[in-house]
Write a protein that holds these residues in place. Structure first.
Motif, PDB file in Angstrom:
ATOM      1  N   ASN A  23      -6.391   9.232  -5.520  1.00 20.13           N
ATOM      2  CA  ASN A  23      -7.269   8.256  -6.188  1.00 20.13           C
ATOM      3  C   ASN A  23      -7.886   8.812  -7.471  1.00 20.13           C
ATOM      4  O   ASN A  23      -9.081   8.690  -7.707  1.00 20.13           O
ATOM      5  CB  ASN A  23      -8.361   7.829  -5.205  1.00 20.13           C
ATOM      6  CG  ASN A  23      -9.047   6.559  -5.652  1.00 20.13           C
ATOM      7  OD1 ASN A  23      -8.385   5.641  -6.135  1.00 20.13           O
ATOM      8  ND2 ASN A  23     -10.370   6.505  -5.508  1.00 20.13           N
ATOM      9  N   GLY A  25      -7.814   8.700 -11.509  1.00 18.31           N
ATOM     10  CA  GLY A  25      -7.373   8.120 -12.771  1.00 18.31           C
ATOM     11  C   GLY A  25      -6.289   7.063 -12.614  1.00 18.31           C
ATOM     12  O   GLY A  25      -6.167   6.420 -11.563  1.00 18.31           O
ATOM     13  N   PHE A  26      -5.490   6.925 -13.665  1.00 16.11           N
ATOM     14  CA  PHE A  26      -4.505   5.860 -13.702  1.00 16.11           C
ATOM     15  C   PHE A  26      -3.153   6.338 -13.170  1.00 16.11           C
ATOM     16  O   PHE A  26      -2.824   7.510 -13.276  1.00 16.11           O
ATOM     17  CB  PHE A  26      -4.345   5.361 -15.142  1.00 16.11           C
ATOM     18  CG  PHE A  26      -5.526   4.553 -15.586  1.00 16.11           C
ATOM     19  CD1 PHE A  26      -5.482   3.166 -15.553  1.00 16.11           C
ATOM     20  CD2 PHE A  26      -6.703   5.168 -16.013  1.00 16.11           C
ATOM     21  CE1 PHE A  26      -6.579   2.407 -15.947  1.00 16.11           C
ATOM     22  CE2 PHE A  26      -7.801   4.412 -16.401  1.00 16.11           C
ATOM     23  CZ  PHE A  26      -7.742   3.037 -16.366  1.00 16.11           C
ATOM     24  N   ALA A  27      -2.415   5.408 -12.614  1.00 18.66           N
ATOM     25  CA  ALA A  27      -1.060   5.717 -12.133  1.00 18.66           C
ATOM     26  C   ALA A  27      -0.200   4.471 -12.324  1.00 18.66           C
ATOM     27  O   ALA A  27      -0.690   3.353 -12.179  1.00 18.66           O
ATOM     28  CB  ALA A  27      -1.092   6.105 -10.658  1.00 18.66           C
ATOM     29  N   PRO A  28       1.071   4.664 -12.639  1.00 18.18           N
ATOM     30  CA  PRO A  28       1.943   3.495 -12.773  1.00 18.18           C
ATOM     31  C   PRO A  28       1.995   2.724 -11.461  1.00 18.18           C
ATOM     32  O   PRO A  28       1.937   3.318 -10.376  1.00 18.18           O
ATOM     33  CB  PRO A  28       3.311   4.101 -13.113  1.00 18.18           C
ATOM     34  CG  PRO A  28       3.025   5.474 -13.620  1.00 18.18           C
ATOM     35  CD  PRO A  28       1.781   5.922 -12.907  1.00 18.18           C
ATOM     36  N   SER A  29       2.111   1.430 -11.579  1.00 15.84           N
ATOM     37  CA  SER A  29       2.056   0.587 -10.388  1.00 15.84           C
ATOM     38  C   SER A  29       3.455   0.293  -9.842  1.00 15.84           C
ATOM     39  O   SER A  29       4.452   0.706 -10.393  1.00 15.84           O
ATOM     40  CB  SER A  29       1.337  -0.722 -10.721  1.00 15.84           C
ATOM     41  OG  SER A  29       1.857  -1.281 -11.907  1.00 15.84           O
ATOM     42  N   TYR A  30       3.499  -0.407  -8.723  1.00  9.94           N
ATOM     43  CA  TYR A  30       4.723  -0.977  -8.152  1.00  9.94           C
ATOM     44  C   TYR A  30       5.787   0.058  -7.815  1.00  9.94           C
ATOM     45  O   TYR A  30       6.982  -0.214  -7.924  1.00  9.94           O
ATOM     46  CB  TYR A  30       5.301  -2.037  -9.094  1.00  9.94           C
ATOM     47  CG  TYR A  30       4.377  -3.216  -9.281  1.00  9.94           C
ATOM     48  CD1 TYR A  30       4.016  -4.014  -8.199  1.00  9.94           C
ATOM     49  CD2 TYR A  30       3.839  -3.525 -10.522  1.00  9.94           C
ATOM     50  CE1 TYR A  30       3.153  -5.100  -8.348  1.00  9.94           C
ATOM     51  CE2 TYR A  30       2.976  -4.608 -10.692  1.00  9.94           C
ATOM     52  CZ  TYR A  30       2.637  -5.387  -9.598  1.00  9.94           C
ATOM     53  OH  TYR A  30       1.787  -6.449  -9.749  1.00  9.94           O
ATOM     54  N   LYS A 229      10.047  -7.659  -3.157  1.00 14.40           N
ATOM     55  CA  LYS A 229       9.125  -8.312  -4.096  1.00 14.40           C
ATOM     56  C   LYS A 229       8.957  -9.787  -3.727  1.00 14.40           C
ATOM     57  O   LYS A 229       7.846 -10.309  -3.667  1.00 14.40           O
ATOM     58  CB  LYS A 229       9.666  -8.181  -5.520  1.00 14.40           C
ATOM     59  CG  LYS A 229       8.874  -8.948  -6.572  1.00 14.40           C
ATOM     60  CD  LYS A 229       7.466  -8.412  -6.721  1.00 14.40           C
ATOM     61  CE  LYS A 229       6.584  -9.330  -7.545  1.00 14.40           C
ATOM     62  NZ  LYS A 229       5.193  -8.913  -7.585  1.00 14.40           N
ATOM     63  N   LEU A 234       5.701  -5.858  -2.104  1.00 11.27           N
ATOM     64  CA  LEU A 234       5.666  -4.761  -3.079  1.00 11.27           C
ATOM     65  C   LEU A 234       4.215  -4.549  -3.504  1.00 11.27           C
ATOM     66  O   LEU A 234       3.590  -5.457  -4.059  1.00 11.27           O
ATOM     67  CB  LEU A 234       6.535  -5.105  -4.298  1.00 11.27           C
ATOM     68  CG  LEU A 234       6.508  -4.082  -5.434  1.00 11.27           C
ATOM     69  CD1 LEU A 234       6.955  -2.693  -4.961  1.00 11.27           C
ATOM     70  CD2 LEU A 234       7.379  -4.555  -6.590  1.00 11.27           C
ATOM     71  N   PHE A 235       3.708  -3.357  -3.245  1.00 10.04           N
ATOM     72  CA  PHE A 235       2.296  -3.080  -3.546  1.00 10.04           C
ATOM     73  C   PHE A 235       2.101  -2.742  -5.017  1.00 10.04           C
ATOM     74  O   PHE A 235       2.881  -1.962  -5.574  1.00 10.04           O
ATOM     75  CB  PHE A 235       1.819  -1.892  -2.699  1.00 10.04           C
ATOM     76  CG  PHE A 235       1.327  -2.309  -1.353  1.00 10.04           C
ATOM     77  CD1 PHE A 235       2.099  -3.108  -0.550  1.00 10.04           C
ATOM     78  CD2 PHE A 235       0.077  -1.915  -0.890  1.00 10.04           C
ATOM     79  CE1 PHE A 235       1.650  -3.514   0.713  1.00 10.04           C
ATOM     80  CE2 PHE A 235      -0.383  -2.310   0.352  1.00 10.04           C
ATOM     81  CZ  PHE A 235       0.397  -3.113   1.155  1.00 10.04           C
ATOM     82  N   SER A 236       1.066  -3.287  -5.622  1.00  7.11           N
ATOM     83  CA  SER A 236       0.785  -2.910  -7.007  1.00  7.11           C
ATOM     84  C   SER A 236       0.226  -1.482  -7.032  1.00  7.11           C
ATOM     85  O   SER A 236       0.754  -0.618  -7.718  1.00  7.11           O
ATOM     86  CB  SER A 236      -0.170  -3.915  -7.663  1.00  7.11           C
ATOM     87  OG  SER A 236      -1.370  -4.025  -6.952  1.00  7.11           O
ATOM     88  N   LYS A 237      -0.813  -1.237  -6.269  1.00  5.33           N
ATOM     89  CA  LYS A 237      -1.336   0.131  -6.232  1.00  5.33           C
ATOM     90  C   LYS A 237      -0.544   0.918  -5.179  1.00  5.33           C
ATOM     91  O   LYS A 237      -1.078   1.347  -4.145  1.00  5.33           O
ATOM     92  CB  LYS A 237      -2.840   0.112  -5.948  1.00  5.33           C
ATOM     93  CG  LYS A 237      -3.641  -0.486  -7.118  1.00  5.33           C
ATOM     94  CD  LYS A 237      -5.141  -0.426  -6.880  1.00  5.33           C
ATOM     95  CE  LYS A 237      -5.913  -0.713  -8.156  1.00  5.33           C
ATOM     96  NZ  LYS A 237      -7.377  -0.769  -7.915  1.00  5.33           N
ATOM     97  N   ARG A 239       0.646   3.769  -5.110  1.00  2.00           N
ATOM     98  CA  ARG A 239       0.408   5.205  -4.874  1.00  2.00           C
ATOM     99  C   ARG A 239      -0.266   5.476  -3.532  1.00  2.00           C
ATOM    100  O   ARG A 239      -0.082   6.548  -2.948  1.00  2.00           O
ATOM    101  CB  ARG A 239      -0.453   5.788  -5.996  1.00  2.00           C
ATOM    102  CG  ARG A 239      -1.790   5.097  -6.175  1.00  2.00           C
ATOM    103  CD  ARG A 239      -2.679   5.881  -7.152  1.00  2.00           C
ATOM    104  NE  ARG A 239      -3.312   5.006  -8.137  1.00  2.00           N
ATOM    105  CZ  ARG A 239      -4.243   5.417  -8.978  1.00  2.00           C
ATOM    106  NH1 ARG A 239      -4.667   6.668  -8.959  1.00  2.00           N
ATOM    107  NH2 ARG A 239      -4.767   4.577  -9.850  1.00  2.00           N
ATOM    108  N   TYR A 240      -1.003   4.476  -3.033  1.00  5.01           N
ATOM    109  CA  TYR A 240      -1.691   4.715  -1.759  1.00  5.01           C
ATOM    110  C   TYR A 240      -0.726   4.663  -0.578  1.00  5.01           C
ATOM    111  O   TYR A 240      -0.974   5.256   0.465  1.00  5.01           O
ATOM    112  CB  TYR A 240      -2.854   3.736  -1.581  1.00  5.01           C
ATOM    113  CG  TYR A 240      -3.826   3.829  -2.732  1.00  5.01           C
ATOM    114  CD1 TYR A 240      -4.534   5.013  -2.973  1.00  5.01           C
ATOM    115  CD2 TYR A 240      -4.002   2.772  -3.617  1.00  5.01           C
ATOM    116  CE1 TYR A 240      -5.398   5.130  -4.052  1.00  5.01           C
ATOM    117  CE2 TYR A 240      -4.864   2.881  -4.695  1.00  5.01           C
ATOM    118  CZ  TYR A 240      -5.547   4.058  -4.912  1.00  5.01           C
ATOM    119  OH  TYR A 240      -6.393   4.177  -5.991  1.00  5.01           O
TER     120      TYR A 240
END
Lengths: 348, 348, 348, 348
Positions: A23, A25-30, A229, A234-237, A239-240
């Motif tokens: 968690n 900063g930023f991370a590319p999504s999907y 999708k 398909l999760f946007s965030k 990374r989790y």
């Protein structure tokens, strides 16, 4: 003393720590997050399958329904057991995702034999436009009654399927528990045994909610991505999801958790074995126990706060002598003390 | 300087803390967790809607597709704008979930007028078995171009829909940002304005992945539950969804985060306003900015590490004088410093 | 000596004459033809059901799939027998039309008992979101093995269904043959026995291709019309369906044809009864006979040009002593001479 | 004076005679009839396509929906015009059959240009999992406004489609009318012009109800057969479909009927051309005329018993000076006398 299900237990601290670490900063999504690349590599390595395609979803039903929809045409029937999760616990998600597949039930419980599968397949004559067309075979490992297919049994089943040019899917919601039970490698229990696609469960074994779908043949990867999708899975965030799965496969956490859960169930089984009026409805091989309990035993346990599911009958039904079928699932987090206390109460 | 999307930002610390807190011991699965009861009560209170039914899912597309499938018959058409997320970004999830709905496009961009909606509805004659049947109206608030429907605009649209006995759904993926932009109550922007069902987005505003679907009329609650399960969108370890949503709605976190994100976007818009060759493709009203940038500006920004999406054209397309359409989304976590730095680079 | 199926026989001269008569000048399309009004009135009168809604389609599978899709939700399971046409002969048309219904099999052959139905329904616990939801009951009258439910059996079955608030559909592809077998009125065999919807077959009993779907409760009439159109089952030159059905129901043609067909089957059964090594797999009650024939008998019949289906085994399979299961269907057009000749050959 | 539709006219005597001739004795069901073999051979010969696969269904909507479902994946969008029958007149049968395809509208009326098609295709970026995926192109020949694509127009359109690796389907409900209008061969108007699959309409041109679906590439033949059966569109007494189609293609009946219908429409157009206040909304090229009529003219015609459809406005709507848009379809059976009488009345 909660044995209701391994989806009632908490997430493992290592998994939660990984989510917290992710968690930042930023991370590319999907799914374009770097953690997902690591997950993919890790799974290819663990499964000795450098070509495998790997996707994450958040529920076991999503994994099953999406994988099967990629393997089956809507006019086909999927071969599974009567007690298969896809038949009894998914409110027709497979039928929805596949666009109307049928399920043909082989065997009379939680396990299928090669003979039963062959008969079920032969029951639908090939090349007849009027009937359901033969589709994929779906096996659950660990089964819904807590049993485990041996490598030989798997090989025999996939041989029958492949002889009919049908692919084989493994519902591995409790995959790690089965691995520990058989003490084999992931490759041995999957592609080396003829499995074409797999869901590798994380949720029931210490994750918050993540399952990997693995295709050993990468041909349908893009179709799967579109299906995921379109199914709003398909999760946007993303990374989790990635972080959970990566932690799960790091430092053998998946196998450690499964080993613990299986050991707890063995302890519980051992304790129940000698009790009068108590018997096992299925041989305990992993982390689930199906036991027939005397009604008095059940009453004592319930009053003492034990939680587990009843599969047939209830205290106020039937006559007082008939035993009750109880399912007790050992989560990785259940303690030996709780099990010992459960046994004490059961003893009366 | 990441303005790619508010789904690339991290989860808020309060949300993550709530997930960690929820990770204690055993909890009932599939939404029977106590936290879910608290979520339901909290939403009923915040929305002044004591009868409302509330469900959680993990993706915005799931919220949209499930809600619409509960509101529409498969032979109906859903009225939305050409730029609606359900039309352009969901790989036909609404068509899949509804069993084959059509989308009829009203308006020519991201917003719909009452007149355009009325014309679109009248375009499908009622009671004719040969044509698509009229179905629900879907509005996105904040729109996909970062604009906000006023309460009057919403009332006019829902009046047209209800005059045709059609229900209205609001895609509230950025609901809190719209609330802040209008500075109104949740009730005013929903049921008091004629909205029948809503998705209340959490993912894009500081959660890991959670959206609430709210039906102000509870009649279809059971159908929704079945649809959610059948769609493989019911989480077993549901407490982690509940915990996120509860934290999100506690101590005004949802509005605080949205207020911050909107303020950041206003600062960005203010900074861009004076720049030569730069103009807004849509009036910035919430946390998204659609700006036409000179190619040289874009090149400088990219080289400085700024990240955002291009919606038309690309550096190597078209002639060098044509500006580029850029979308810059301000996540709640973006800092004022990053915005100021972005403006500095843009100034050249 | 063609006993392959009653869909291999010709149309009755009266039906063909009606089609020819209908072919005069212009007529409104899509069911607005005057002949359809006459059909509707005729069926309401014959069935003593003045409120009934009536629709025509061209295939029995369309009738079944459309009717069931109007009676079931996609997350429900339809209760039928293992040998039900909807399970074994429609390539998953019911699953397609309903959007993913499951079929739950009750009984172990072509007929269902009230007890078997009750057990099958109870097998899916009500109100559990994880499992298939209980849906309509589908009965075939005449059954797929040529047997006929008595009025008492029908009443017992519909009582079980209605006690669970489930509607009952009758697949009446051979409805007239059953009527003749029971020698009762259409009302007695349908709504008076608790049947909620019916397909009244014409195709197998002297029509070119027409089936009527009848809803005794008109509530879902408009939905059915939309479903029929959406399924591409609404005929533009609908008068040719209407004309067939009207002729079929005029001057008792439907019952005359069925009486003839049943009488031919009785003659065939009578002739087979005494033959050595020959037995009936199901009691012949209408126009279909399922008989176990010695292999030598089958060979003689085939060489003599007799045509019928084999349901288990084949000449080149199994050992030479095992009898073969043959289905012989008597079309209304088969002659007594052909039957007598068949018996002669069978006698050897 | 019935110009309502070419589906309101009678069947041609030669077609009916063929049906009567086919009604002799027993015939194999489900398309195994010998007449079907003759149909297949005849179509292969007429279309100079020896590999083509041919299937019969009974409605034009079935032909369209089945063909498109075989050519498209459920996550794809079909490119068609706003006035395409599949968009405006089929109650979402294509969406149902394809499992949820979208329709992307190209052009602003009944015809598509290569440029409009290219722009529509490019509007959905390839390889993006979030958006609708590009699917087949569907053209209607004769168009829904009575116009005809030239061979050059067809070639330009199919070139665009094939450049994007998309197949092209032709809805040929009025195929013979277009053939006559262009005075070309079936091969020229189909596979030589880049058409991949076709519905060849019989119903609107003298049959009772039959359409042929033709795939010039036989790869998907078995899939189509399964889809047809699953859609309940496979006729048991198939010989009556075969007989119609064979008669239709014998002795040039299809072209003779179309030539007559087109000539009637030309006569009607010629008569209307000079009338004050009357104009054509689309250039009459085949057997349909879209004319704007003064309200007084419409009233006179209606009172004289003329029947045709109004597409915009109605006598009691709008102001009295606005003309009305009328569609007049010439069936092959309409007489020159009726047309002359219609013109007389129109003249006033």
């Amino acid at each position: 003393m909660n044995f209701a299900s391994d989806n009632c237990g908490p997430a493992h601290a290592e998994v939660l720590a990984a989510v917290t670490d992710a968690n930042q900063g930023f991370a590319p999504s999907y799914g374009a997050d770097g953690l997902m690349d690591a997950v993919r590599e890790r799974i290819r390595e663990l499964f000795e399958a450098p070509e495998a395609e790997v996707f994450l979803v958040a529920t076991g039903t999503a994994a099953n329904a999406l994988a099967l929809s990629t393997m089956a045409q809507p006019w086909q029937t999927v071969f599974c057991t009567p007690l298969a999760h896809i038949n009894t616990d998914e409110c027709q998600a497979p039928e929805f995702y596949t666009g109307g597949c049928k399920l043909t039930l082989a065997g009379d419980g939680d396990k299928m034999t090669a003979e039963a599968l062959d008969a079920a397949i032969e029951g639908w004559p090939a090349g007849d436009v009027h009937v359901s067309q033969r589709g994929p075979v779906a096996l659950t490992q660990v089964t819904e009654r807590g049993r485990v297919y041996s490598l030989e049994e798997l090989a025999a089943l996939t041989e029958v399927a492949h002889a009919h040019v049908l692919p084989v899917y493994m519902d591995g919601a409790r995959f790690a528990n089965a691995l520990e039970a058989l003490d084999c490698t992931p490759a041995q229990m999957t592609h080396e045994a003829g499995i074409d696609a797999l869901s590798l469960g994380g949720t029931k074994n210490g994750c918050l909610g993540v399952e990997a779908v693995i295709f050993f043949d990468p041909d349908k990867a893009w179709e799967f991505e579109l299906r995921r999708k379109r199914a709003a899975q398909l999760f946007s965030k993303h990374r989790y999801l990635s972080a959970q799965m990566l932690a799960y496969l790091t430092d053998d956490l998946w196998r450690r958790s499964a080993k613990t859960a299986n050991a707890r169930a063995a302890r519980l089984a051992e304790g129940l074995k000698g009790l009068p009026g108590t018997s096992f409805a299925a041989e305990p091989q992993a982390n689930m126990i199906f036991a027939r309990l005397p009604r008095a035993t059940h009453q004592r346990l319930t009053e003492a706060g034990a939680v587990y599911g009843l599969y047939e009958g209830a205290l106020d039904e039937g006559d007082g002598d008939e035993p009750l079928l109880a399912r007790m699932v050992c989560d990785w987090s259940i303690t030996e003390d709780e099990i010992d206390r459960f046994i004490e109460v059961a003893k009366g």
